[in-house]
Design an enzyme around this catalytic site. Structure first.
Site, PDB file in Angstrom:
ATOM      1  N   ASP A  11       0.880  -1.172   0.000  1.00 10.15           N
ATOM      2  CA  ASP A  11       0.000   0.000   0.000  1.00 10.15           C
ATOM      3  C   ASP A  11       0.921   1.228   0.000  1.00 10.15           C
ATOM      4  OD1 ASP A  11       0.934   0.229   2.593  1.00 10.15           O
ATOM      5  OD2 ASP A  11      -1.034   0.299   3.550  1.00 10.15           O
ATOM      6  N   CYS A  68       3.566  -2.985   3.999  1.00  8.43           N
ATOM      7  CA  CYS A  68       2.697  -1.862   4.383  1.00  8.43           C
ATOM      8  C   CYS A  68       3.426  -1.095   5.481  1.00  8.43           C
ATOM      9  CB  CYS A  68       1.295  -2.314   4.773  1.00  8.43           C
ATOM     10  SG  CYS A  68       1.156  -3.329   6.250  1.00  8.43           S
ATOM     11  N   THR A  70       3.236  -1.207   8.796  1.00  4.44           N
ATOM     12  CA  THR A  70       3.718  -2.094   9.862  1.00  4.44           C
ATOM     13  C   THR A  70       3.963  -3.524   9.395  1.00  4.44           C
ATOM     14  OG1 THR A  70       1.449  -2.697  10.382  1.00  4.44           O
ATOM     15  CG2 THR A  70       2.393  -0.840  11.625  1.00  4.44           C
ATOM     16  N   HIS A 101      11.299 -23.618   8.745  1.00  5.48           N
ATOM     17  CA  HIS A 101      10.380 -24.377   9.601  1.00  5.48           C
ATOM     18  C   HIS A 101       8.909 -24.217   9.202  1.00  5.48           C
ATOM     19  CE1 HIS A 101      13.350 -24.663  13.262  1.00  5.48           C
ATOM     20  NE2 HIS A 101      13.899 -25.043  12.118  1.00  5.48           N
ATOM     21  N   HIS A 136       8.917 -30.586  10.370  1.00  4.18           N
ATOM     22  CA  HIS A 136       8.273 -29.302  10.105  1.00  4.18           C
ATOM     23  C   HIS A 136       7.150 -29.459   9.083  1.00  4.18           C
ATOM     24  CE1 HIS A 136      11.325 -27.550  12.536  1.00  4.18           C
ATOM     25  NE2 HIS A 136      12.282 -28.005  11.751  1.00  4.18           N
TER      26      HIS A 136
HETATM   27  C1  RB5 Z   1      -1.650   2.818   6.411  1.00  8.36           C
HETATM   28  O1  RB5 Z   1      -1.670   4.043   7.035  1.00  8.36           O
HETATM   29  C2  RB5 Z   1      -1.317   1.720   7.388  1.00  8.36           C
HETATM   30  O2  RB5 Z   1      -2.396   1.510   8.243  1.00  8.36           O
HETATM   31  C3  RB5 Z   1      -0.939   0.453   6.669  1.00  8.36           C
HETATM   32  O3  RB5 Z   1       0.138   0.692   5.842  1.00  8.36           O
HETATM   33  C4  RB5 Z   1      -0.529  -0.731   7.520  1.00  8.36           C
HETATM   34  O4  RB5 Z   1       0.412  -0.357   8.490  1.00  8.36           O
HETATM   35  C5  RB5 Z   1      -1.615  -1.547   8.066  1.00  8.36           C
HETATM   36  O5  RB5 Z   1      -1.390  -2.537   8.761  1.00  8.36           O
END
Ligand code: RB5
Length: 144
Positions: A11, A68, A70, A101, A136
């Site tokens: 994203d 993304c 996080t 694994h 595994h």
């Molecule tokens: C976008 O702002 C953010 O929420 C997305 O990139 C991600 O971290 C979602 O898990």
């Protein structure tokens, strides 16, 4: 590893690292499909996660990479698709063991969490590491 075909997506929160990882794939002659996003504009990560996950489960690619902010949203969404084992990795040990694994077939990364060079190292190790099978495999089969 350059016989691998990879699908990659992000994203807006992971757009910059996606572009860096694509540069890495090109340098190593690794075939890839870029499902987007193609601009830094805001977009919805679950749509991207589904595209990459379905390319993996259909067998059109061997593995997927999702980025993304996080890595969490991408991993939650990708793991909803049957047959996907998406691993969110922020260190190289987890990257290696997620392959050895868990036979992870999608790597998730968080652009707002780890540095760019670490993300590239994680990607490199994850792509190079094979599944160990054996005990595994039994465990992965239980998940399936
Ligand atoms: C976008 O702002 C953010 O929420 C997305 O990139 C991600 O971290 C979602 O898990």
């Amino acid at each position: 590893m350059n016989h691998l075909k990879v699908a990659i997506g992000s994203d807006h929160g992971g757009f910059r690292y996606k572009e860096s990882i694509i540069d890495y794939l090109k340098i190593r002659d690794i075939e890839y499909i870029d499902v987007g996003t193609y601009t830094p504009e805001s977009c919805d990560y679950p749509e991207i996660a589904r595209k990459v996950a379905e390319l993996v489960t259909s067998g059109k690619v061997d593995r997927g990479i999702l980025v993304c902010g996080t890595g969490i949203g991408m991993s939650i969404a990708a793991n909803k698709v049957h047959g996907i084992r998406a691993a969110l990795c922020s260190d190289t040990y987890s990257a290696r063991v997620s392959r050895a694994h868990n036979n992870a077939n999608i790597l998730c990364l968080g652009e707002r969490v780890i540095g760019e060079h670490l993300a590239l190292d994680i990607t490199d190790i994850w792509l190079k590491t094979g599944f160990e099978g054996g005990r595994h495999k039994r465990r992965v089969d239980i998940i399936e």
